[in-house]
Design a protein around this motif. Structure first.
Motif, PDB file in Angstrom:
ATOM      1  N   VAL A 144       1.002  -1.151  -0.031  1.00 46.00           N
ATOM      2  CA  VAL A 144       0.023  -0.189   0.024  1.00 46.00           C
ATOM      3  C   VAL A 144       0.742   1.202  -0.067  1.00 46.00           C
ATOM      4  CG1 VAL A 144      -1.625   1.462   1.329  1.00 46.00           C
ATOM      5  CG2 VAL A 144      -1.961  -1.159   0.970  1.00 46.00           C
ATOM      6  N   LEU A 145       1.849   1.373   0.907  1.00 46.34           N
ATOM      7  CA  LEU A 145       2.774   2.409   1.003  1.00 46.34           C
ATOM      8  C   LEU A 145       3.664   2.593  -0.365  1.00 46.34           C
ATOM      9  CD1 LEU A 145       4.210   1.800   4.476  1.00 46.34           C
ATOM     10  CD2 LEU A 145       2.857   3.579   3.845  1.00 46.34           C
ATOM     11  N   GLU A 146       3.826   1.578  -1.254  1.00 47.23           N
ATOM     12  CA  GLU A 146       4.566   1.756  -2.362  1.00 47.23           C
ATOM     13  C   GLU A 146       3.513   2.325  -3.457  1.00 47.23           C
ATOM     14  OE1 GLU A 146       7.496   1.606  -5.568  1.00 47.23           O
ATOM     15  OE2 GLU A 146       7.548   1.913  -3.205  1.00 47.23           O
ATOM     16  N   ASN A 147       2.576   1.837  -3.407  1.00 47.41           N
ATOM     17  CA  ASN A 147       1.643   2.469  -4.418  1.00 47.41           C
ATOM     18  C   ASN A 147       1.104   3.775  -4.143  1.00 47.41           C
ATOM     19  OD1 ASN A 147       0.964   0.616  -6.568  1.00 47.41           O
ATOM     20  ND2 ASN A 147       0.424  -0.977  -4.871  1.00 47.41           N
ATOM     21  N   GLN A 148       1.076   4.220  -2.872  1.00 53.59           N
ATOM     22  CA  GLN A 148       0.693   5.629  -2.377  1.00 53.59           C
ATOM     23  C   GLN A 148       1.815   6.482  -2.802  1.00 53.59           C
ATOM     24  OE1 GLN A 148      -2.423   6.490  -0.777  1.00 53.59           O
ATOM     25  NE2 GLN A 148      -1.461   8.387  -1.368  1.00 53.59           N
ATOM     26  N   ARG A 149       3.033   5.876  -2.564  1.00 56.67           N
ATOM     27  CA  ARG A 149       4.125   6.794  -3.007  1.00 56.67           C
ATOM     28  C   ARG A 149       4.131   7.171  -4.540  1.00 56.67           C
ATOM     29  NH1 ARG A 149       8.561   6.310  -5.574  1.00 56.67           N
ATOM     30  NH2 ARG A 149       8.287   4.309  -6.057  1.00 56.67           N
ATOM     31  N   LYS A 150       3.828   5.992  -5.114  1.00 58.26           N
ATOM     32  CA  LYS A 150       3.711   6.302  -6.825  1.00 58.26           C
ATOM     33  C   LYS A 150       2.544   7.408  -7.116  1.00 58.26           C
ATOM     34  CE  LYS A 150       5.428   1.631  -8.271  1.00 58.26           C
ATOM     35  NZ  LYS A 150       5.035   0.385  -8.625  1.00 58.26           N
ATOM     36  N   TRP A 151       1.582   7.191  -6.433  1.00 60.94           N
ATOM     37  CA  TRP A 151       0.330   7.964  -6.697  1.00 60.94           C
ATOM     38  C   TRP A 151       0.437   9.453  -6.321  1.00 60.94           C
ATOM     39  CZ3 TRP A 151      -2.596  11.716  -4.402  1.00 60.94           C
ATOM     40  CH2 TRP A 151      -3.847  11.842  -4.899  1.00 60.94           C
ATOM     41  N   ASP A 152       1.257   9.538  -5.095  1.00 55.78           N
ATOM     42  CA  ASP A 152       1.691  11.039  -4.743  1.00 55.78           C
ATOM     43  C   ASP A 152       2.631  11.582  -5.783  1.00 55.78           C
ATOM     44  OD1 ASP A 152       0.105  10.623  -2.333  1.00 55.78           O
ATOM     45  OD2 ASP A 152       1.832  10.131  -1.060  1.00 55.78           O
ATOM     46  N   GLU A 153       3.653  10.772  -6.316  1.00 50.80           N
ATOM     47  CA  GLU A 153       4.557  11.329  -7.074  1.00 50.80           C
ATOM     48  C   GLU A 153       4.055  11.750  -8.309  1.00 50.80           C
ATOM     49  OE1 GLU A 153       7.435   8.706  -9.401  1.00 50.80           O
ATOM     50  OE2 GLU A 153       8.627   9.280  -7.646  1.00 50.80           O
ATOM     51  N   LEU A 154       3.067  10.921  -8.967  1.00 53.52           N
ATOM     52  CA  LEU A 154       2.605  11.228 -10.307  1.00 53.52           C
ATOM     53  C   LEU A 154       1.543  12.240  -9.998  1.00 53.52           C
ATOM     54  CD1 LEU A 154       1.473  10.589 -12.961  1.00 53.52           C
ATOM     55  CD2 LEU A 154       0.243   8.939 -12.250  1.00 53.52           C
ATOM     56  N   HIS A 155       0.825  12.538  -9.139  1.00 56.00           N
ATOM     57  CA  HIS A 155      -0.155  13.567  -8.673  1.00 56.00           C
ATOM     58  C   HIS A 155       0.419  14.836  -8.754  1.00 56.00           C
ATOM     59  CE1 HIS A 155      -3.051  15.970  -6.417  1.00 56.00           C
ATOM     60  NE2 HIS A 155      -3.987  15.066  -7.159  1.00 56.00           N
ATOM     61  N   ALA A 156       1.339  14.913  -8.196  1.00 56.89           N
ATOM     62  CA  ALA A 156       2.306  15.986  -7.883  1.00 56.89           C
ATOM     63  C   ALA A 156       2.779  16.736  -9.102  1.00 56.89           C
ATOM     64  CB  ALA A 156       3.455  16.077  -6.748  1.00 56.89           C
ATOM     65  N   ARG A 157       3.231  15.616 -10.013  1.00 52.46           N
ATOM     66  CA  ARG A 157       3.679  16.075 -11.276  1.00 52.46           C
ATOM     67  C   ARG A 157       2.420  16.660 -12.098  1.00 52.46           C
ATOM     68  NH1 ARG A 157       7.755  12.334 -14.546  1.00 52.46           N
ATOM     69  NH2 ARG A 157       7.497  13.919 -15.769  1.00 52.46           N
ATOM     70  N   TYR A 158       1.387  15.951 -12.143  1.00 54.05           N
ATOM     71  CA  TYR A 158       0.284  16.180 -12.863  1.00 54.05           C
ATOM     72  C   TYR A 158      -0.557  17.348 -12.564  1.00 54.05           C
ATOM     73  CZ  TYR A 158      -4.611  15.542 -14.211  1.00 54.05           C
ATOM     74  OH  TYR A 158      -5.991  15.967 -14.752  1.00 54.05           O
ATOM     75  N   GLU A 159      -0.552  17.758 -11.406  1.00 54.49           N
ATOM     76  CA  GLU A 159      -1.219  18.914 -10.766  1.00 54.49           C
ATOM     77  C   GLU A 159      -0.596  20.217 -11.289  1.00 54.49           C
ATOM     78  OE1 GLU A 159      -2.958  20.958  -6.634  1.00 54.49           O
ATOM     79  OE2 GLU A 159      -1.468  19.137  -6.559  1.00 54.49           O
ATOM     80  N   LYS A 160       0.926  20.218 -11.222  1.00 57.80           N
ATOM     81  CA  LYS A 160       1.734  21.345 -11.410  1.00 57.80           C
ATOM     82  C   LYS A 160       1.762  21.282 -13.029  1.00 57.80           C
ATOM     83  CE  LYS A 160       6.257  23.143 -11.086  1.00 57.80           C
ATOM     84  NZ  LYS A 160       6.115  23.981 -12.254  1.00 57.80           N
ATOM     85  N   ALA A 161       1.485  20.435 -13.948  1.00 62.28           N
ATOM     86  CA  ALA A 161       1.564  20.611 -15.490  1.00 62.28           C
ATOM     87  C   ALA A 161       0.174  21.056 -15.682  1.00 62.28           C
ATOM     88  CB  ALA A 161       1.648  19.130 -16.092  1.00 62.28           C
ATOM     89  N   MET A 162      -0.752  20.678 -15.170  1.00 61.58           N
ATOM     90  CA  MET A 162      -2.187  21.347 -15.341  1.00 61.58           C
ATOM     91  C   MET A 162      -2.224  22.602 -15.007  1.00 61.58           C
ATOM     92  SD  MET A 162      -3.894  19.121 -17.015  1.00 61.58           S
ATOM     93  CE  MET A 162      -5.847  19.571 -16.863  1.00 61.58           C
TER      94      MET A 162
END
Length: 517
Positions: A144-162
């Protein structure tokens, strides 16, 4: 998820087979992402609209309605920002030749991480039973922690790009996370580019005297440009709202999921005008009010959730969506936005007309702030259909397909069924039909066995079937069958209006919502 996709396909098929929704222009092989509502669909849709309209205009003394034109002066769309900024970021796959919204591809990747985490939680909950501590599990389980880390990392990049409107970064994210085209399975992507969603046409009587106009992409601007007309002629005092139901048009490139995303759709919007500084209080009020409206239908409280916007429009200071659990995941059915004074200020600037409100209590004029509630009629229709559809196994191995529609919204409220076409039963049935038809949408059916007729009515969500038999002719009682329980009871004909009225009344639905208001 595959099972849910199968259910969704069955719902789409059911909608066509039972007269709810047809593909538009079907005899000419259809028109992409355009649909027609059939005889039962239009009744359900009209009942949804009536429930919304009356919840707005009857329950609130300070909300009135309008019906503005689809065509509006083109400068309106310049003022609103739609000409310059009403764009979707699109990306093509060179192998499948299909076009996708880049933001949707990335959001689907985020959803995959969420799904993996949910699966781990579900497995653990089964294993540990009542002693399971979900919060602790999410904080300690390595997968769960590994998938949460991937989610957080992708979400941060996506939010900034948008937020930065960085199209190159959106493409880079798709490449870095190895997001593949669902059809070709390849990562052969083009660059991301913007595409304006408005339909354009010409208005004018001759070729050298035409003006470019647009089919409206939303109904809200028709409310804003009529703010002064309504305020003055209705002698409205702040706070007050203007409600509207109407068609809107968007040239959706990635239109999909049946009536969820269409090129021609219908909106129910209410703009609520308030004093500057009071908008966030009213934003919270309308968030809760709109959620109560949805929950009053009884589709399942757990199927709703708020999703606050991370990327706010430049003019907004708060925004949230009410999402509903469709077979293809939680999806937006309604948006509530605090739009500040952007719209009225823009129209004042572009029109050169003063658009302000004189507040007699403060003895000053100002541009009101606005809270918007905007709901898609078609999405609401789809959420009702998806949550109502059931394939039920019955005793003896038989099955039935039933729509557990909210009774007040059902297209047909009761079916009148003479047991046989003789012995005075059809005549008695017609008498009952004539008595009830002024208050309820009724359907008369005398073809096939009564069991088959029950099944037909279950499939379109009819709450009650009234069977007229030999005893009816003798003592004026009928068999009343309930759609959901299939229980039958003997009732007097004279009691039918009160029984059906109590269960199928839109007023009772409004009262149940208002009671908790």
């Amino acid at each position: 998820m595959a099972q849910n996709e199968d259910v969704f396909k069955k719902i789409v098929s059911h909608c066509k087979e039972y007269g709810f929704v047809f593909p538009s222009s079907e005899i000419y092989d259809g028109l992409g992402a355009v649909y027609d509502y059939g005889q039962n669909g239009v009744e359900l849709k009209n009942n949804i609209k009536r429930y919304w309209w009356e919840a707005m205009t009857l329950l609130h003394e300070n909300i009135v309605g309008i019906d503005s034109a689809v065509f509006m002066h083109p400068t309106i769309w310049k003022a609103s920002g739609h000409v310059d900024a009403f764009n979707d970021p699109l990306i093509d796959n060179r192998d499948s030749k299909k076009r996708y919204r880049a933001d949707v591809l990335i959001e689907e990747q985020l959803a995959k991480y969420e799904e993996k985490m949910s699966k781990e939680v579900t497995k653990a909950a089964k294993r540990f039973g009542d002693s399971f501590d979900e919060a602790m599990f999410r904080q300690t389980n390595p997968r769960v922690l590994e998938n949460q880390r991937k989610w957080d990392e992708l979400h941060a990049r996506y939010e900034k790009a948008m937020n930065d409107n960085n199209l190159d970064e959106l493409k880079q994210i798709i490449l870095d996370y190895e997001i593949v085209d669902p059809i070709s399975g390849t990562r052969n992507w083009t660059d991301v580019r913007q595409f304006n969603l408005m339909f354009k046409t010409q208005m004018g009587s001759s070729s050298d005297n035409t003006m470019d106009v647009y089919l409206r992409p939303e109904t809200a601007q028709g409310i804003f440009v009529n703010f002064l007309n309504v305020q003055k002629t209705g002698r409205m005092r702040l706070p007050f709202g203007i409600a509207q139901i109407g068609k809107a048009f968007r040239n959706e490139i990635v239109a999909r999921q049946f009536v969820f995303r269409m090129r021609e759709f219908e909106q129910m919007e209410m703009q609520f005008f308030v004093r500057p500084g009071e908008e966030l209080k009213w934003f919270e009020t309308w968030k809760q009010n709109r959620l109560r409206w949805h929950k009053a239908l009884g589709l399942g409280d757990e199927k709703y959730r708020f999703h606050d916007h991370e990327k706010l429009a430049h003019y907004a200071n708060a925004a949230t969506d009410i999402e509903f659990q469709m077979p293809f995941g939680f999806k937006e059915v309604e948006g509530i936005h605090s739009r500040t004074n952007f719209d009225l200020s823009q129209h004042e600037k572009f029109s050169g007309k003063k658009i302000q409100y004189f507040d007699p209590e403060l003895n000053e004029s100002y541009t009101p702030y606005v809270i918007e509630t905007s709901i898609g009629v078609d999405r609401m229709f789809l959420s009702v259909m998806c949550s109502s559809y059931e394939e039920q196994k019955l005793e003896g191995g038989d099955t039935r397909v039933v729509l557990h529609l909210p009774k007040a919204l059902a297209p047909v409220k009761c079916a009148i069924l003479p047991l046989v076409r003789k012995d005075g039963m059809p005549e008695k049935a017609r008498e009952i039909m004539d008595m009830l038809k002024f208050d309820f949408a009724c359907r008369y059916d005398e073809k096939d066995s009564v069991g088959k007729r029950y099944r037909r009515m279950d499939a379109i969500g009819t709450p009650y079937c009234i069977t007229i038999d030999g005893q009816t002719v003798e003592d004026n009682t009928v068999t009343l069958r309930d759609r959901d329980t299939m229980e039958q009871q003997r009732v007097a004909i004279s009691d039918l209006p009160s029984i059906i009225g109590e269960q199928c009344s839109l007023n009772n639905l409004l009262k149940s919502m208002h009671k908790n208001d």
